[in-house]
Scaffold this motif. Structure first.
Motif, PDB file in Angstrom:
ATOM      1  N   UNK A 150      49.201 -34.821  35.405  1.00  0.00           N
ATOM      2  CA  UNK A 150      50.331 -35.558  35.099  1.00  0.00           C
ATOM      3  C   UNK A 150      51.818 -34.980  34.827  1.00  0.00           C
ATOM      4  N   UNK A 151      52.632 -35.566  34.489  1.00  0.00           N
ATOM      5  CA  UNK A 151      53.901 -34.695  34.307  1.00  0.00           C
ATOM      6  C   UNK A 151      53.617 -33.531  33.232  1.00  0.00           C
ATOM      7  N   UNK A 152      54.431 -32.828  33.029  1.00  0.00           N
ATOM      8  CA  UNK A 152      54.267 -31.686  32.030  1.00  0.00           C
ATOM      9  C   UNK A 152      54.910 -32.404  30.784  1.00  0.00           C
ATOM     10  N   UNK A 153      54.328 -32.165  29.727  1.00  0.00           N
ATOM     11  CA  UNK A 153      54.850 -32.879  28.234  1.00  0.00           C
ATOM     12  C   UNK A 153      56.287 -32.144  28.251  1.00  0.00           C
ATOM     13  N   UNK A 154      56.869 -33.216  27.136  1.00  0.00           N
ATOM     14  CA  UNK A 154      58.559 -32.781  26.897  1.00  0.00           C
ATOM     15  C   UNK A 154      58.337 -31.477  26.018  1.00  0.00           C
ATOM     16  N   UNK A 199      56.989 -37.410  19.631  1.00  0.00           N
ATOM     17  CA  UNK A 199      56.449 -37.448  20.983  1.00  0.00           C
ATOM     18  C   UNK A 199      55.557 -38.755  21.054  1.00  0.00           C
ATOM     19  N   UNK A 200      54.788 -38.615  20.067  1.00  0.00           N
ATOM     20  CA  UNK A 200      53.507 -39.534  20.180  1.00  0.00           C
ATOM     21  C   UNK A 200      54.097 -41.133  19.698  1.00  0.00           C
ATOM     22  N   UNK A 201      54.717 -41.935  20.686  1.00  0.00           N
ATOM     23  CA  UNK A 201      55.198 -43.126  20.012  1.00  0.00           C
ATOM     24  C   UNK A 201      54.803 -44.245  21.190  1.00  0.00           C
ATOM     25  N   UNK A 202      55.069 -45.356  20.784  1.00  0.00           N
ATOM     26  CA  UNK A 202      54.667 -46.419  21.510  1.00  0.00           C
ATOM     27  C   UNK A 202      55.231 -46.635  22.945  1.00  0.00           C
ATOM     28  N   UNK A 259      68.035 -41.783  28.295  1.00  0.00           N
ATOM     29  CA  UNK A 259      68.107 -40.816  28.942  1.00  0.00           C
ATOM     30  C   UNK A 259      68.782 -40.920  30.325  1.00  0.00           C
ATOM     31  N   UNK A 260      68.498 -42.194  31.124  1.00  0.00           N
ATOM     32  CA  UNK A 260      68.942 -42.613  32.300  1.00  0.00           C
ATOM     33  C   UNK A 260      70.443 -42.918  32.188  1.00  0.00           C
ATOM     34  N   UNK A 261      70.738 -43.624  31.214  1.00  0.00           N
ATOM     35  CA  UNK A 261      72.240 -43.707  30.918  1.00  0.00           C
ATOM     36  C   UNK A 261      73.133 -42.509  30.713  1.00  0.00           C
ATOM     37  N   UNK A 262      72.542 -41.442  29.996  1.00  0.00           N
ATOM     38  CA  UNK A 262      73.278 -40.162  29.544  1.00  0.00           C
ATOM     39  C   UNK A 262      73.175 -39.462  30.844  1.00  0.00           C
ATOM     40  N   UNK A 305      63.809 -37.294  30.862  1.00  0.00           N
ATOM     41  CA  UNK A 305      63.753 -38.409  31.423  1.00  0.00           C
ATOM     42  C   UNK A 305      62.228 -38.423  32.210  1.00  0.00           C
ATOM     43  N   UNK A 306      61.950 -37.594  32.895  1.00  0.00           N
ATOM     44  CA  UNK A 306      60.838 -37.410  33.687  1.00  0.00           C
ATOM     45  C   UNK A 306      59.462 -37.289  32.738  1.00  0.00           C
ATOM     46  N   UNK A 307      59.645 -36.385  31.879  1.00  0.00           N
ATOM     47  CA  UNK A 307      58.284 -36.262  30.962  1.00  0.00           C
ATOM     48  C   UNK A 307      58.295 -37.685  30.119  1.00  0.00           C
ATOM     49  N   UNK A 308      59.309 -38.191  29.821  1.00  0.00           N
ATOM     50  CA  UNK A 308      59.116 -39.660  29.148  1.00  0.00           C
ATOM     51  C   UNK A 308      58.197 -40.611  29.607  1.00  0.00           C
ATOM     52  N   UNK A 309      58.714 -40.763  31.169  1.00  0.00           N
ATOM     53  CA  UNK A 309      57.963 -41.893  31.829  1.00  0.00           C
ATOM     54  C   UNK A 309      56.927 -41.326  32.669  1.00  0.00           C
ATOM     55  N   UNK A 310      56.563 -39.938  32.477  1.00  0.00           N
ATOM     56  CA  UNK A 310      55.294 -39.506  33.327  1.00  0.00           C
ATOM     57  C   UNK A 310      55.888 -39.258  34.874  1.00  0.00           C
ATOM     58  N   UNK A 311      56.991 -38.815  35.010  1.00  0.00           N
ATOM     59  CA  UNK A 311      57.632 -38.462  36.445  1.00  0.00           C
ATOM     60  C   UNK A 311      57.762 -36.841  36.522  1.00  0.00           C
ATOM     61  N   UNK A 312      57.126 -36.341  37.547  1.00  0.00           N
ATOM     62  CA  UNK A 312      57.327 -34.970  37.786  1.00  0.00           C
ATOM     63  C   UNK A 312      58.730 -34.618  38.148  1.00  0.00           C
ATOM     64  N   UNK A 313      59.244 -33.519  37.717  1.00  0.00           N
ATOM     65  CA  UNK A 313      60.319 -33.166  38.004  1.00  0.00           C
ATOM     66  C   UNK A 313      60.805 -32.982  39.505  1.00  0.00           C
ATOM     67  N   UNK A 314      59.849 -32.312  40.458  1.00  0.00           N
ATOM     68  CA  UNK A 314      60.319 -32.471  41.774  1.00  0.00           C
ATOM     69  C   UNK A 314      60.500 -34.023  42.192  1.00  0.00           C
ATOM     70  N   UNK A 315      59.863 -34.980  41.790  1.00  0.00           N
ATOM     71  CA  UNK A 315      60.147 -36.482  42.207  1.00  0.00           C
ATOM     72  C   UNK A 315      61.399 -36.812  41.562  1.00  0.00           C
ATOM     73  N   UNK A 316      61.646 -36.325  40.168  1.00  0.00           N
ATOM     74  CA  UNK A 316      62.971 -36.678  39.626  1.00  0.00           C
ATOM     75  C   UNK A 316      64.293 -36.096  40.450  1.00  0.00           C
ATOM     76  N   UNK A 317      64.103 -34.776  40.947  1.00  0.00           N
ATOM     77  CA  UNK A 317      65.218 -34.321  41.565  1.00  0.00           C
ATOM     78  C   UNK A 317      65.402 -34.814  42.844  1.00  0.00           C
ATOM     79  N   UNK A 318      64.474 -35.060  43.720  1.00  0.00           N
ATOM     80  CA  UNK A 318      64.865 -35.574  45.065  1.00  0.00           C
ATOM     81  C   UNK A 318      65.314 -36.984  45.115  1.00  0.00           C
TER      82      UNK A 318
END
Length: 857
Positions: free
Chosen positions: A15-19, A31-34, A45-48, A708-721
């Protein structure tokens, strides 16, 4: 599948690395939220991230403006004709190819490059996924999507071809090699490790790219050097500022029109032929405008000619980038600045003054160095200025002057003069009076020269003591405008209003350009909604008589007041070809000086009710106070522009879209208005401050993108490209689209993409990995870089790049297209569709490889 299993064991496919805390931003606790809370945080994060990208594009606008100022710098080049007479021209300091591959590429790629460097430093010189993947993802978006947008943007009845194919292929070769090299150092030379020589050599490929492109440019034709006007040629109707008259620190001597300084990375040789061609081009534009607008004054023609020259000049990459960003943030169109009156652009706040150290030398020069006068002026005064520099002692300065013929001949067109000017102590300006011969034969506009030589200066109280002297602008050009034309006849406007209570309407016909000989000017009056005999009475006969030398005549039209309420009734007056009564109708060299019609040969006259006419005048007075936006070169004007809402679409009103764009961008615009104006130190102060500002914003973007990536479980490389690459490349997409539409060639829209992709790797990855490898070498450790995901992404990009470049060449050679951009709808949309499809495949495959769903290369 064994590779995938091994990677899962190592944890790279988990999985994506923890925040974790970023370089600037802390972790959003807890970090442990619903799931709903995570969704809300991801949205924030996306709007920011989007707003930070918007801010980067706005500060990049200022950054590119500073780069445009820097790369537009000029230097004096002294030239000598075969006869030995010296004169001075200005040439661009920066070669265009070099500037495109260095500062221009840095300006458009600064966020990606800085993100890669900042990530390495923030990770204690350990490799991260965000920076390198952003560079590769941005390259993919640039090559696949931006070129697809440019292909579709050009209308189907037009095409754009790459003009400089030599430079284009050099940048293509280097851009492809950059990613081949990236694959080699990741997977071949030292898998999963980057050594010092690999990082350093990656960076050194950048100057090699610039050097090869420059050499190709230089050996295959004049491209990078744009020869400018001679000194003081910018305007010959105002005195130059001290900054304009300050001598350059560097001079080049050119014997017989050829520089003795060979071409460098910053400039190329300037030739006398190129300079003469440039001057001839300006004269041709002026003469063309005189023929198109024969009734305009010389002052009006000069303003139009200046605007035309600027508008037709090749636009740089920076210009299109700034143009695109201005529209994004609701700041209007840059081209509107050309319409601003000179006196407004030269206001007291438009150009901050900086102290200039005067040299310890006396300089004698023409000021200004270009003159334009009518043939009947009698005597023209040519001004010579003596600048004593930093000398405080009393001095006497002498300089010899002499006139030289060109197209204007001695005694026939002017009386030759020769003599010596003496500047006593305290005298700074002298005039040379030259008599202009006024004959009665029409001839083309002609010019002659006045040259200075043999400057000498001595101390006033000690004549044996000489002082150092030199010539500045040593040659003045005098253009003699012929006034023996039969004249151009025109109305002052195409529309007139007259109240029905006026009684008589006086319609003036003006005679411009010349007034030689008697002329009969027929005209006709044509009914509109107003009828002759009922609403007005036309003169009979319908013709005007101009005597020799007469420049104005009046048509008197009686207006009938019928005591009825008339909203608006109109009729027309149209001029017919004039009849010339001059005895000698053939000019010098069979030049055609016959009278002709000017711009406004048909006018509409509207008869209005008197109160409506008063309302019209009141409305006109209000509208006359509207002013256009001017460019900024001071903090005051920068803040004024930041607060101003611009009418982007030019419809005369502010739409909701324009207001929203303005207020969304307002915090950024006010913040970046604090950046020093580009006039300070030739743009370098603005350049440095913008680099710092972009670096700070990029650090925020890196933190927000990672969170943003760690919040939704997206890896940095995918967020980057995807998101990061898209955010950093959108301003370039708008700029390339504008360049595709406005440029006659595809060089700016396509060639800059390939060059930028190579620079991204060599600077963004080269600097970051070289620093990290050197750091680890000093510590006795190795710099580890996981090759799996990045190597697969690079390989897929290379395959797609070869496909897309092949399509561009197919379009260039296809008989019904013959161009990289535009062309018939079928090939156009097919090509663009393939480009977009390749990009989608690249994104999907790279993402699947990241999560080990499919094997990598």
């Amino acid at each position: 599948m064994e590779n995938i299993t091994e990677e899962r064991i190592e944890g790279t496919c988990g999985h994506a690395k923890p925040c974790a805390p970023g370089l600037i931003l802390p972790v959003w606790e807890p970090q442990d939220v619903s799931s709903c809370t995570k969704t809300f945080r991801a949205f924030v994060y996306l709007v920011a991230m989007a707003y930070l990208f918007f801010g980067v594009s706005i500060i990049a606008d200022r950054f590119m403006a500073s780069i445009e100022v820097i790369t537009s710098q000029e230097k004096e080049v002294k030239m000598k004709k075969i006869t030995g007479e010296p004169y001075t021209v200005l040439i661009k300091v920066w070669n265009e190819t070099v500037s495109n591959l260095t500062l221009m590429a840095l300006g458009s790629s600064a966020p990606e490059i800085l993100l890669s460097v900042i990530e390495i430093i923030g990770n204690n010189f350990e490799a991260g996924d965000l920076g390198p993947s952003t560079i590769v993802g941005s390259a993919a978006f640039n090559l696949f999507c931006i070129i697809a947008i440019c292909i579709v943007a050009v209308p189907s009845n037009e095409i754009r071809r790459v003009h400089r194919m030599d430079v284009f292929w050099v940048t293509v070769a280097w851009s492809l090699f950059a990613y081949v090299w990236l694959f080699l150092i990741l997977s071949v030379f030292s898998p999963n490790e980057v050594e010092v020589w690999e990082g350093v050599l990656t960076f050194l490929f950048f100057p090699l790219t610039v050097l090869t492109a420059f050499m190709t440019n230089k050996k295959t034709g004049i491209f990078g050097q744009r020869l400018l006007s001679p000194l003081s040629y910018i305007s010959f109707r105002r005195s130059r500022t001290p900054r304009e008259t300050a001598p350059s620190k560097k001079h080049s001597n050119i014997e017989n029109g050829i520089s003795d300084v060979t071409g460098t990375l910053l400039g190329t040789n300037a030739t006398k032929e190129a300079f003469d061609e440039h001057r001839k081009h300006h004269l041709d534009i002026l003469r063309q405008l005189r023929n198109e607008h024969p009734d305009l004054s010389l002052e009006q023609l000069e303003k139009i000619a200046t605007a035309k020259i600027v508008a037709d000049a090749p636009k740089s990459r920076a210009f299109y980038r700034i143009q695109a960003t201005h529209k994004m943030m609701g700041s209007g169109d840059l081209s509107a600045k050309l319409k601003v009156p000179e006196k407004e652009r030269e206001s007291e706040f438009s150009r901050p003054t900086t102290p200039i150290l005067k040299p310890k030398v006396i300089t004698v020069s023409f000021d200004p160095a270009n003159y334009m006068c009518l043939e009947n002026i009698g005597t023209i005064k040519v001004k010579v200025r003596c600048d004593r520099g930093s000398f405080q002692v009393p001095s006497r300065v002498r300089v010899h002057y002499k006139t030289y013929p060109d197209s204007a001949q001695e005694h026939t067109d002017y009386k030759p003069v020769e003599g010596e000017l003496v500047f006593e102590h305290g005298e700074e300006e002298k005039e040379i009076g030259i008599e202009i011969v006024d004959n009665d034969v029409y001839e083309e506009d002609e010019q002659f020269f006045v040259r200075l030589s043999e400057p000498k200066a001595i101390m006033a109280n000690n004549e044996s003591q000489s002082l150092p002297t030199r010539l500045g602008a040593a040659e003045a050009t005098v253009l003699v405008i012929d006034d023996d034309h039969g004249g151009a006849f025109t109305f002052s406007s195409e529309t007139f209003k007259v109240a029905e209570t006026a009684g008589v309407f006086y319609l003036n016909v003006q005679r411009h350009r010349g007034a030689r000989g008697a002329v009969t000017l027929p005209y006709k009056v044509i009914d509109g909604s107003a009828n002759n005999g009922k609403d007005y009475v036309a003169p009979d006969p319908s013709e005007l008589h101009f005597e020799d030398g007469q420049t104005k005549a009046t048509i008197e039209i009686t207006i009938i007041n019928d005591d009825e309420y008339e909203k608006s009734e109109d009729f027309y007056v149209e001029l017919e070809p004039p009849i010339w009564h001059a005895k000698n109708q053939v000019g010098e060299g069979d030049a055609d000086g016959r009278p002709l019609l000017g711009d406004h040969t048909r006018c509409r006259i509207t008869i209005t009710e008197d109160r409506e006419f008063k309302g019209f005048i009141d409305k006109l007075a209000v509208n006359a106070n509207t002013s256009l936006m001017v460019g900024t070169s001071s903090w005051k004007q920068q803040f004024t522009d930041a607060m101003t809402i611009e009418d982007i679409d030019g419809d005369g009103s502010l739409s909701v879209k324009e207001k929203v764009l303005h207020y969304v961008a307002l915090p950024w615009k006010l913040t970046f208005a604090l950046i020093p104006p580009t006039d300070y130190f030739n743009g370098w102060v603005c350049f440095v401050v913008c680099i710092i500002g972009i670096g700070i914003l990029t650090a925020f973007i890196g933190d927000v993108a990672a969170m943003f990536g760690c919040t939704i479980g997206l890896k940095d490389s995918v967020t980057a490209i995807t998101l990061v690459a898209l955010g950093t490349s959108l301003p370039d997409a708008f700029a390339s689209k504008t360049a595709a539409l406005q440029d006659p060639t595809a060089d700016s829209s396509i060639g800059n993409v390939t060059g930028s992709n190579a620079v991204n790797v060599f600077l963004g990855i080269g600097i970051a990995w070289a620093l990290a490898a050197i750091h680890h070498a000093f510590k006795g450790t190795t710099f580890k870089v996981e090759s799996g995901t990045l190597a697969s992404s690079v390989t897929l990009f290379l395959i797609g790049a070869v496909i897309c470049i092949g399509i561009l060449q197919w379009r260039r050679r296809k008989s019904n297209v013959k161009g990289e951009l535009g062309g018939p709808n079928g090939p156009k949309y097919l090509s663009a569709g393939i480009f977009v499809f390749v990009w989608v495949v690249y994104i999907l495959y790279s993402s699947l490889v990241t999560y080990c769903i499919v094997p990598g290369f």
